[in-house]
Every structure is written in structure tokens, then in C-alpha cells.
Design an enzyme around this catalytic site. Structure first.
Site, PDB file in Angstrom:
ATOM      1  N   LYS A 101       0.810  -1.229   0.000  1.00 15.13           N
ATOM      2  CA  LYS A 101       0.000   0.000   0.000  1.00 15.13           C
ATOM      3  C   LYS A 101       0.845   1.282   0.000  1.00 15.13           C
ATOM      4  O   LYS A 101       0.427   2.300  -0.533  1.00 15.13           O
ATOM      5  CB  LYS A 101      -0.954   0.021   1.195  1.00 15.13           C
ATOM      6  N   GLU A 123     -10.395   7.550   4.226  1.00 15.95           N
ATOM      7  CA  GLU A 123     -11.092   6.704   5.181  1.00 15.95           C
ATOM      8  C   GLU A 123     -10.280   5.423   5.325  1.00 15.95           C
ATOM      9  O   GLU A 123      -9.411   5.123   4.505  1.00 15.95           O
ATOM     10  CB  GLU A 123     -12.502   6.369   4.697  1.00 15.95           C
ATOM     11  N   SER A 388       1.622  -9.674  -1.139  1.00 21.13           N
ATOM     12  CA  SER A 388       1.313  -8.247  -0.965  1.00 21.13           C
ATOM     13  C   SER A 388       1.715  -7.682   0.393  1.00 21.13           C
ATOM     14  O   SER A 388       1.957  -6.492   0.515  1.00 21.13           O
ATOM     15  CB  SER A 388      -0.170  -7.997  -1.220  1.00 21.13           C
TER      16      SER A 388
HETATM   17  C1  LIG Z   1      -5.135  -3.868   1.585  1.00 24.58           C
HETATM   18  C2  LIG Z   1      -4.400  -5.108   1.294  1.00 24.58           C
HETATM   19  C3  LIG Z   1      -4.763  -5.923   0.192  1.00 24.58           C
HETATM   20  C4  LIG Z   1      -5.949  -5.660  -0.679  1.00 24.58           C
HETATM   21  O1  LIG Z   1      -5.911  -4.473  -1.398  1.00 24.58           O
HETATM   22  P1  LIG Z   1      -5.727  -4.439  -2.980  1.00 24.58           P
HETATM   23  O2  LIG Z   1      -6.024  -3.039  -3.314  1.00 24.58           O
HETATM   24  O3  LIG Z   1      -6.721  -5.416  -3.573  1.00 24.58           O
HETATM   25  O4  LIG Z   1      -4.350  -4.850  -3.268  1.00 24.58           O
HETATM   26  C5  LIG Z   1      -3.983  -7.039  -0.073  1.00 24.58           C
HETATM   27  N1  LIG Z   1      -2.923  -7.365   0.698  1.00 24.58           N
HETATM   28  C6  LIG Z   1      -2.567  -6.616   1.765  1.00 24.58           C
HETATM   29  C7  LIG Z   1      -1.373  -7.036   2.563  1.00 24.58           C
HETATM   30  C8  LIG Z   1      -3.287  -5.464   2.099  1.00 24.58           C
HETATM   31  O5  LIG Z   1      -2.922  -4.728   3.154  1.00 24.58           O
END
Ligand SMILES: *Cc1c(COP(=O)(O)O)cnc(C)c1O
Length: 405
Positions: A101, A123, A388
């Protein structure tokens, strides 16, 4: 590469179009007073973000503050435990603050600075976006107002503490059910009043134009790095790339690097407890076309066209729609969207921890679970999964609910 009538050599020039459409999806469905504010962001984005000064500053920040490039790791033990397919992960868990993010939050906050704004507004539901934006705001010396439902504030105490330590104002929203939806409404209302001094920072590749495009472009660093690193490591491209899809930002980051390649692309949505409405957040799999939160996409709605209740073990995937580009790539068939449930996800969470020494975010564990299933079906080849984020935030909940596996 041509695919179903679309030339992917020129894809990024043509999609979205100047009004923010990916085919019929996207756009900006917002009241007039907000339209003016969004137009200002669009114009600034098109000029400022293409300037060499902005690009080189962002590049320096990525390297010196975020710790990029993040590596790709070969998961030898996990691969061996399944068969002959080689599984790799792109390590966004090693990006500063522990997830992807920050890639778009640093871009958005840098844009705010170049636009002469004093403040960023957003938000947050589970608090992940709030923490990433608070981190970026602290770095640039911007004020940061995070709107959060009272119920979520109670549930997400560690992230609330993080935001406050980073200097953000966490503004409690008590209307209605006091969760994400009410927080979105309150943040938009505040933005309508304050837009001269601030910009609104959306937390995924969704919302009104220009955000789906802008967030994709800020996240594209993931796909660009990953393609180059994978080629260098293995001498070829992966056969498949996989990412979890909540709003769709980490997925668009990875996918954008491989859209023009002969690589299968998979987005993984959360099936939660099962296919009944209210038990999952698999919006592309079970949803239909509609408009909410300022954009047209595929979404889960009730009979009145209101966002349907959603559930997932992963609070970051718990959203009743996905960004418009995913709806477009789905209809086109360029990316496939499938689901894994909570059980499969928890299983993958422990497998990756035990076999590789990497504790994944529960969101990312969806992509890992799907990668493991796909590796069983394929007899050879390679798979690249976007990891992610890291799983520290999920450990207490997983142990309490599922025990140690
Ligand atoms: C917020 C988050 C997501 C989901 O958000 P996307 O916009 O779909 O990528 C995925 N993995 C993690 C670790 C997150 O914090």
C-alpha cells in the site's frame, strides 16, 4: 500482443480513456462539487506526475525510504512439497511498513506536496490504508485526517495506535453502523468542504477517475521490477502470475508488468465461509455491473442497489466491488478470476510460514493458496505470486480462531 481484439502493445495509452473508462467500466459518478476537486487532481496528475522532477524524486524515495526494489524469492521447499512446478513470490512484505500500500500512498502524498496542499484525507476500514497514508504524510510533513468507524476503531486498536504515533488525526465516525461505509461518506463530505487545502487519497485501484489509473501507475513498480527480476533469475517469463484482489491495487501492480506477455494472469477473490450472500467478498465471481463509490464496475449489491454485506477472514479483501480495470480484464478474458475460502487460506498461511520462514498477510495467503492449487494442476513450469504484505498483523487472530496447525 493481440488478445480478443485489444492490442496490448498500446494498452496503457488507450486504457483508461480520457474520461477514465476501461471499456464500459470506470468513469466518475460523483456530485458536481466533488467533480471540480477530482478534475483538479486529474489535471495535476497528468502534468506533475509526468515531469522528470516528480519521477526522479519518487524513484529516490522508493530506493532510499521504501527499500525498493523488493526481491523475488524462489520457494524451493514449498514447490518440492507439491510437485515439479516452481513457485516464486514477489516480496512486497519487505516494502517499508510491510505491504504494497505504501507504493501508492507515497505517490499520492508526493502529488499533494507538488500541488501545494497541506493535508491528505482518507477513510480506513481495518486501518491498513490509514497506516500507509499516515506514514507517507509524516515523511512529507503533511497533515493527515483519517476517518474511521467507531466499531472499527475498537476492533483495530494496534493500527489506530500506529496512526496516532505517526501523527495522524483519527476521526471517529459514529453514524449508522459506524464501519467503513459511513467512514467513506464522512471522508467525502469533509473533502467536499476542504478540497482547496487537501487531497483525498483513495486506498486501492478504484473510486472515481483518475484514481484507478493513478493507483495502477504508482503500483506498476511492482510488475516492472518483478518482470525484470524474474527474467534475470530464470532466463524466462513465468507461466502464470497470481495476486489477491480486494479493491485490486496489488494485483494491478503485478499484472500491469505482464499484460503484454504470453503469461496467464489470475486474480484471487475471497470465498470466505462459502457462496451465500454475506459469507464472502468475491465480487467479480458473484457480482454484477453497477455503480457505487463513484465508479462503474462489477459489484455485490442487494435488491435496492445498495452495497451487499460482505465477509472475509482478510479485512483488506472485505469490499463489495473491485476496481474497474479488473472488471474489464475479466470480461475480456485477459485475466481469470477465481476464489479460495478461509480454510484454504489459513492452510496456506501456515504452509508458507513452516516451509519457507515467511509469515504472509492473510490477504496474500489467498494468492498463495491459489498458487498451490494451480501448481498441483500444472505438471511443469513456474508461477509468480505477489506476496502483498507480511502477516504480523494477523497472527493473534489466526492463532485464537484456528490454533497452531
Ligand atoms: C489492503 C491489502 C490488500 C488488498 O488491497 P488491494 O487493493 O486489492 O491490493 C492485499 N494485501 C494486503 C497485505 C493489504 O494490506
Amino acid at each position: 500482443m493481440n488478445f480478443n481484439g485489444i492490442d496490448f502493445n498500446t494498452y496503457f495509452k488507450n486504457y483508461p480513456d480520457e474520461n477514465g473508462y476501461f471499456g464500459k467500466y470506470g468513469g466518475a459518478y460523483i456530485p458536481d462539487d466533488l467533480k471540480q476537486a477530482m478534475d483538479e487532481i486529474t489535471e495535476a496528475y497528468y502534468t506533475i506526475c509526468k515531469s522528470s522532477k516528480f519521477i526522479s524524486e519518487l524513484r529516490r524515495i522508493r530506493k532510499e525510504f521504501q527499500g525498493r526494489p523488493t526481491p523475488i524469492s524462489h520457494l524451493a521447499r514449498l514447490s518440492d512439497s507439491i510437485g515439479n512446478v516452481q513457485i516464486y513470490v514477489k516480496r512486497e512484505d519487505l516494502n517499508h511498513s510491510g505491504a504494497h500500500k505504501l507504493n501508492h500512498c507515497m505517490g499520492e502524498a508526493l502529488l499533494a506536496k507538488y500541488m501545494g496542499k497541506k493535508k491528505v484525507i482518507a477513510e480506513t476500514g481495518a486501518g491498513q490504508h490509514g497506516v500507509a497514508l499516515a506514514t507517507a504524510a509524516a515523511y512529507f510533513g503533511l497533515e493527515c485526517d483519517i476517518y474511521m468507524g467507531a466499531v472499527d476503531i475498537k476492533k483495530q486498536a494496534p493500527n489506530v495506535a500506529r496512526m496516532k504515533i505517526l501523527g495522524a488525526n483519527v476521526i471517529e465516525v459514529t453514524q449508522g453502523l459506524a464501519t467503513l461505509k459511513e467512514a467513506v461518506d464522512a471522508a467525502f463530505e469533509a473533502y467536499t468542504k476542504e478540497y482547496k487545502d487537501c487531497i483525498y487519497c483513495i486506498g486501492s485501484a478504484l473510486g472515481p477517475h483518475p484514481f484507478p489509473r493513478m493507483v495502477r501507475e504508482f503500483q506498476s513498480v511492482v510488475g516492472i521490477e518483478a518482470r525484470e527480476q524474474f527474467l534475470e533469475m530464470t532466463g524466462e517469463l513465468p507461466d502464470a502470475v497470481i495476486a489477491c484482489v480486494g479493491g485490486g491495487s496489488n494485483a494491478m501492480g503485478l499484472f500491469s508488468g505482464f499484460l503484454n506477455d504470453p503469461v496467464d494472469i489470475y486474480g484471487v477473490e475471497p470465498l470466505g465461509r462459502g457462496p451465500a450472500i454475506g459469507d464472502h467478498a468475491a465480487s467479480i465471481k458473484y457480482g454484477k455491473e453497477g455503480i457505487m463509490h463513484g465508479f462503474n464496475s462489477i459489484m455485490l449489491m442487494d435488491e435496492n442497489g445498495e452495497p451487499a454485506p460482505v465477509y472475509s477472514i482478510a479485512s483488506g479483501l472485505d469490499y463489495p466491488s473491485s476496481g474497474p480495470e479488473h472488471a474489464f480484464l475479466h470480461d475480456l478474458g485477459r485475466a481469470k478470476y477465481d476464489v479460495v475460502d478461509d480454510e484454504e487460506t489459513v492452510d496456506a498461511f501456515f504452509k508458507l510460514s513452516r516451509l519457507e520462514g515467511i509469515i504472509p498477510a492473510i490477504e496474500s495467503s489467498h494468492a498463495v493458496a491459489y498458487g498451490m492449487k494451480l501448481a498441483k494442476q500444472m505438471t511443469k513450469g513456474s508461477i509468480l505470486i505477489n506476496l502483498s504484505g507480511r502477516g504480523d498483523k494477523d497472527m493473534d487472530y489466526v492463532i485464537e480462531k484456528y490454533g497452531i496447525r
